[in-house]
Scaffold this motif. Structure first.
Motif, PDB file in Angstrom:
ATOM      1  N   ILE A  81       0.839  -1.199   0.000  1.00 35.25           N
ATOM      2  CA  ILE A  81       0.000   0.000   0.000  1.00 35.25           C
ATOM      3  C   ILE A  81       0.865   1.236   0.000  1.00 35.25           C
ATOM      4  N   ALA A  82       1.913   1.235   0.814  1.00 34.13           N
ATOM      5  CA  ALA A  82       2.792   2.400   0.878  1.00 34.13           C
ATOM      6  C   ALA A  82       3.421   2.680  -0.478  1.00 34.13           C
ATOM      7  N   ALA A  83       3.836   1.602  -1.181  1.00 34.00           N
ATOM      8  CA  ALA A  83       4.440   1.774  -2.496  1.00 34.00           C
ATOM      9  C   ALA A  83       3.440   2.319  -3.489  1.00 34.00           C
ATOM     10  N   ALA A  84       2.177   1.910  -3.343  1.00 30.28           N
ATOM     11  CA  ALA A  84       1.146   2.359  -4.269  1.00 30.28           C
ATOM     12  C   ALA A  84       0.786   3.813  -4.056  1.00 30.28           C
ATOM     13  N   GLN A  85       1.249   4.408  -2.952  1.00 29.80           N
ATOM     14  CA  GLN A  85       0.891   5.773  -2.649  1.00 29.80           C
ATOM     15  C   GLN A  85       1.807   6.777  -3.334  1.00 29.80           C
ATOM     16  N   ALA A  86       2.709   6.327  -4.190  1.00 28.84           N
ATOM     17  CA  ALA A  86       3.630   7.244  -4.856  1.00 28.84           C
ATOM     18  C   ALA A  86       3.667   6.979  -6.344  1.00 28.84           C
ATOM     19  N   GLY A  87       3.764   8.071  -7.125  1.00 32.32           N
ATOM     20  CA  GLY A  87       3.989   7.949  -8.545  1.00 32.32           C
ATOM     21  C   GLY A  87       5.489   7.920  -8.807  1.00 32.32           C
ATOM     22  N   SER A  88       5.928   7.049  -9.696  1.00 28.91           N
ATOM     23  CA  SER A  88       7.356   6.851  -9.933  1.00 28.91           C
ATOM     24  C   SER A  88       7.769   7.472 -11.268  1.00 28.91           C
ATOM     25  N   PHE A  89       8.865   8.249 -11.241  1.00 33.05           N
ATOM     26  CA  PHE A  89       9.394   8.885 -12.441  1.00 33.05           C
ATOM     27  C   PHE A  89      10.870   8.522 -12.595  1.00 33.05           C
ATOM     28  N   ASN A  90      11.205   7.956 -13.752  1.00 30.91           N
ATOM     29  CA  ASN A  90      12.598   7.649 -14.086  1.00 30.91           C
ATOM     30  C   ASN A  90      13.061   8.677 -15.115  1.00 30.91           C
ATOM     31  N   ILE A  91      13.926   9.585 -14.689  1.00 29.56           N
ATOM     32  CA  ILE A  91      14.321  10.731 -15.516  1.00 29.56           C
ATOM     33  C   ILE A  91      15.734  10.509 -16.032  1.00 29.56           C
ATOM     34  N   THR A  92      15.906  10.508 -17.359  1.00 27.93           N
ATOM     35  CA  THR A  92      17.194  10.209 -17.977  1.00 27.93           C
ATOM     36  C   THR A  92      17.620  11.344 -18.904  1.00 27.93           C
ATOM     37  N   ASN A  93      18.896  11.668 -18.859  1.00 23.23           N
ATOM     38  CA  ASN A  93      19.453  12.686 -19.744  1.00 23.23           C
ATOM     39  C   ASN A  93      20.165  12.020 -20.921  1.00 23.23           C
ATOM     40  N   LYS A  94      19.602  12.168 -22.118  1.00 20.02           N
ATOM     41  CA  LYS A  94      20.236  11.657 -23.330  1.00 20.02           C
ATOM     42  C   LYS A  94      20.796  12.785 -24.192  1.00 20.02           C
ATOM     43  N   CYS A  95      20.820  13.984 -23.638  1.00 19.97           N
ATOM     44  CA  CYS A  95      21.419  15.107 -24.357  1.00 19.97           C
ATOM     45  C   CYS A  95      22.936  14.938 -24.375  1.00 19.97           C
ATOM     46  N   ASN A  96      23.597  15.563 -25.340  1.00 24.67           N
ATOM     47  CA  ASN A  96      25.062  15.502 -25.380  1.00 24.67           C
ATOM     48  C   ASN A  96      25.681  16.604 -24.538  1.00 24.67           C
ATOM     49  N   TYR A  97      24.914  17.102 -23.574  1.00 23.91           N
ATOM     50  CA  TYR A  97      25.378  18.110 -22.624  1.00 23.91           C
ATOM     51  C   TYR A  97      24.725  17.840 -21.271  1.00 23.91           C
ATOM     52  N   THR A  98      25.244  18.440 -20.233  1.00 27.16           N
ATOM     53  CA  THR A  98      24.719  18.230 -18.881  1.00 27.16           C
ATOM     54  C   THR A  98      23.387  18.945 -18.709  1.00 27.16           C
ATOM     55  N   VAL A  99      22.458  18.255 -18.060  1.00 25.62           N
ATOM     56  CA  VAL A  99      21.163  18.847 -17.716  1.00 25.62           C
ATOM     57  C   VAL A  99      20.995  18.758 -16.198  1.00 25.62           C
TER      58      VAL A  99
END
Length: 298
Positions: A81-99
């Motif tokens: 239940i605790a895990a279901a209480q959060a939305g999960s976002f996997n954020i990846t940088n594929k730019c050829n520069y730092t973000v």
């Protein structure tokens, strides 16, 4: 997707004591009384797995084993239940520069090319956003400045970013247990971005056009393509009776209409918001509890 099941149908097939049945109903109803059918299904699926493991382990010390395994089940249920209480976002940088990825709420981190940031946002959160910052410098205390998307000079954002910045907006577990999300260019553009839900039936949204290179001369700024409200600060572009900054441009009046500048953004990213009162086709929805992959420069 909706899940329909009848707890009694499963319990009547099991040879357990009446006390265990009553206890199961009691705890299951307490733990899931505010949950959607999807979350109840996940939790109950965990319970069924527990039942079969218990059947295979019954012996002369049945009462002790039942007490022990039932405690384990309760722990797993609460954790689920605790895990279901959060939305999960996997954020990846594929730019050829730092973000320098940012989220409000959520904070921010530096992402070199190929690096990722996994972030959980509590369900029920509304008017949240994710964006990227460019050309930043921060000291050891996380204080500094970014050329685009700056959030009051901090690495871990506690406020929204300043234009121009490409924005992912979202509300989690909102109406009818659904998540709502969109890409917004209301504050301009600085980095191409794409969001992909883990459920294939939910829409992917992105803005990957080369907007900076094609940006109208009047909107050009270092590192991005600004929005017309910030540039001109007039009611026509800010969409209210009194000119305001782009930060509050989303509080638009019902008379807000597209302009030649918003059409520039819309033509290049047709599924993104281009002005505060853009059409409803720019908003997407998916079931609560979904995992989202966010990519800069997809």
């Amino acid at each position: 997707m909706l899940f329909h099941f009848n707890i009694s149908k499963y319990l009547t097939c099991l040879n357990f004591l009446n006390f265990q049945k009553q206890t199961t109903f009691f705890f299951f109803n307490i733990f899931t009384r505010n949950e959607s059918n999807q979350k109840k299904y996940v939790i109950y699926k965990t319970y069924i797995s527990f039942i079969f493991s218990l059947n295979s382990s019954l012996n002369n010390k049945m009462a002790i084993i039942m007490k022990r395994n039932f405690s384990i089940f309760l722990f797993i249920a609460i954790t689920s239940i605790a895990a279901a209480q959060a939305g999960s976002f996997n954020i990846t940088n594929k730019c050829n520069y730092t973000v320098w990825a940012a989220a409000f709420p959520g904070g921010g981190v530096k992402l070199n090319t190929g690096e990722s940031w996994n972030m959980n946002i509590t369900n029920g959160t509304s008017n949240a956003r994710i964006w990227g910052r460019t050309n930043c410098t921060f000291d050891n205390l996380g204080l500094g400045k970014c050329q685009t998307g700056d959030c009051n000079g901090t690495l871990a954002c506690q406020t929204i970013g300043t234009p121009p910045n490409t924005i992912l907006e979202f509300s989690l577990n909102a109406y009818n247990d659904l998540d709502f999300y969109d890409v917004s260019l209301v504050q301009g553009f600085n980095i191409p971005i794409k969001l992909t839900p883990s459920f294939n039936s939910c829409g992917t949204v992105n803005c990957t056009a080369d907007i900076i290179e094609e940006c109208p001369t009047q909107l050009q700024v270092p590192g991005g393509c600004n929005n017309p409200c910030t540039t001109f600060n007039t009611p026509e572009y800010c969409c209210n009776s009194v000119a305001r900054s782009a930060v509050v441009a989303t509080n638009a009046s019902a008379t807000c209409a597209p302009t030649s500048y918003s059409k520039f953004f819309k033509e290049r990213c047709p599924y993104a918001y281009s002005y505060p009162k853009d059409d409803a086709t720019s908003t997407y929805s998916c079931m609560g509890g979904t995992t989202y992959d966010v990519v800069f420069c997809p």
